[in-house]
Design a protein around this motif. Structure first.
Motif, mmCIF file in Angstrom:
data_model
loop_
_atom_site.group_PDB
_atom_site.id
_atom_site.type_symbol
_atom_site.label_atom_id
_atom_site.label_comp_id
_atom_site.label_asym_id
_atom_site.label_seq_id
_atom_site.Cartn_x
_atom_site.Cartn_y
_atom_site.Cartn_z
ATOM 1 N N LEU A 81 32.043 41.832 33.426
ATOM 2 C CA LEU A 81 32.075 41.305 34.788
ATOM 3 C C LEU A 81 31.824 39.807 34.707
ATOM 4 O O LEU A 81 30.688 39.358 34.667
ATOM 5 C CB LEU A 81 30.991 41.954 35.649
ATOM 6 C CG LEU A 81 31.255 43.321 36.241
ATOM 7 C CD1 LEU A 81 30.004 43.865 36.923
ATOM 8 C CD2 LEU A 81 32.396 43.306 37.210
ATOM 9 N N SER A 82 32.883 39.039 34.673
ATOM 10 C CA SER A 82 32.720 37.588 34.591
ATOM 11 C C SER A 82 32.340 37.047 35.962
ATOM 12 O O SER A 82 32.362 37.763 36.959
ATOM 13 C CB SER A 82 34.013 36.926 34.103
ATOM 14 O OG SER A 82 34.995 36.978 35.116
ATOM 15 N N THR A 91 35.202 37.560 38.492
ATOM 16 C CA THR A 91 35.731 38.894 38.761
ATOM 17 C C THR A 91 35.480 39.214 40.225
ATOM 18 O O THR A 91 34.393 38.994 40.752
ATOM 19 C CB THR A 91 35.042 39.951 37.874
ATOM 20 O OG1 THR A 91 35.264 39.633 36.506
ATOM 21 C CG2 THR A 91 35.581 41.336 38.152
ATOM 22 N N SER A 127 33.617 37.332 44.679
ATOM 23 C CA SER A 127 33.394 37.159 43.246
ATOM 24 C C SER A 127 31.963 37.547 42.911
ATOM 25 O O SER A 127 31.088 37.571 43.777
ATOM 26 C CB SER A 127 33.672 35.714 42.826
ATOM 27 O OG SER A 127 32.645 34.871 43.301
ATOM 28 N N ARG A 180 37.499 46.580 41.236
ATOM 29 C CA ARG A 180 37.406 45.256 40.607
ATOM 30 C C ARG A 180 38.797 44.690 40.400
ATOM 31 O O ARG A 180 39.751 45.409 40.160
ATOM 32 C CB ARG A 180 36.748 45.343 39.233
ATOM 33 C CG ARG A 180 35.408 45.891 39.225
ATOM 34 C CD ARG A 180 34.799 45.959 37.854
ATOM 35 N NE ARG A 180 35.744 45.953 36.754
ATOM 36 C CZ ARG A 180 35.403 45.958 35.493
ATOM 37 N NH1 ARG A 180 34.150 45.974 35.161
ATOM 38 N NH2 ARG A 180 36.306 45.952 34.543
ATOM 39 N N ARG A 181 38.877 43.389 40.488
ATOM 40 C CA ARG A 181 40.081 42.646 40.107
ATOM 41 C C ARG A 181 39.666 41.660 39.048
ATOM 42 O O ARG A 181 38.712 40.909 39.224
ATOM 43 C CB ARG A 181 40.651 41.852 41.284
ATOM 44 C CG ARG A 181 41.435 42.634 42.237
ATOM 45 C CD ARG A 181 42.123 41.662 43.188
ATOM 46 N NE ARG A 181 42.722 42.378 44.282
ATOM 47 C CZ ARG A 181 43.177 41.795 45.364
ATOM 48 N NH1 ARG A 181 43.075 40.490 45.495
ATOM 49 N NH2 ARG A 181 43.724 42.495 46.307
ATOM 50 N N LYS A 182 40.376 41.661 37.962
ATOM 51 C CA LYS A 182 40.055 40.697 36.909
ATOM 52 C C LYS A 182 40.431 39.299 37.370
ATOM 53 O O LYS A 182 41.247 39.108 38.265
ATOM 54 C CB LYS A 182 40.797 41.041 35.624
ATOM 55 C CG LYS A 182 40.257 42.287 34.980
ATOM 56 C CD LYS A 182 40.783 42.434 33.594
ATOM 57 C CE LYS A 182 40.110 43.650 32.989
ATOM 58 N NZ LYS A 182 40.243 43.720 31.576
ATOM 59 N N ALA A 183 39.833 38.356 36.715
ATOM 60 C CA ALA A 183 40.121 36.953 37.021
ATOM 61 C C ALA A 183 41.579 36.649 36.700
ATOM 62 O O ALA A 183 42.139 37.202 35.743
ATOM 63 C CB ALA A 183 39.215 36.057 36.205
#
Length: 124
Positions: free
Chosen positions: A32-33, A36, A67, A97-100
């Motif tokens: 989880l950046s 994200t 985010s 979740r959606r990745k960056a």
């Protein structure tokens, strides 16, 4: 080391973070950046007996994608603690979740110069 009769102050933020996470280690930053995006999965009910932090995350994320950094900022929590709580909710199936997005690719300078030249010819 402290002298007799002298008390050493303990940061309440550190103790609070330890209590919130249950002393668990923080998740990998890759999972989880900071960028994200997370939101609640549709038709989910809050977990039984949620902590105040989980309740706050539930309310925040019910409005749409935020985010990880925004969630941490709104809650006033360290990012690592927010990531751990979000990871728990994700593993329980409560989050989407959606990745960056991938980093932008560099554009060839010649193409940019041609576009600029075209704009100058057209608009002066």
């Amino acid at each position: 080391m402290t002298a007799p009769g002298e008390e050493q102050q303990v940061s309440s933020g550190f103790v609070r973070s330890y209590v919130i996470t249950g002393g668990r280690g923080l998740p990998d930053a890759e999972d989880l950046s900071l960028v994200t995006l997370v939101t609640l999965a549709p038709d989910r009910q809050p977990p039984p007996n949620p902590s105040p932090e989980v309740k706050a995350i539930w309310e925040l994320c019910s409005g749409g994608y935020l985010s990880v950094a925004e969630v941490a900022g709104h809650l006033g929590l360290p990012v690592g603690v927010a990531r751990l709580l979000l990871q728990d909710l994700n593993q329980q199936g409560h989050l989407l979740r959606r990745k960056a997005p991938p980093p932008a690719q560099l554009v060839d300078r010649k193409i940019l110069e041609e576009v600029l030249h075209g704009l100058q010819v057209r608009f002066g």
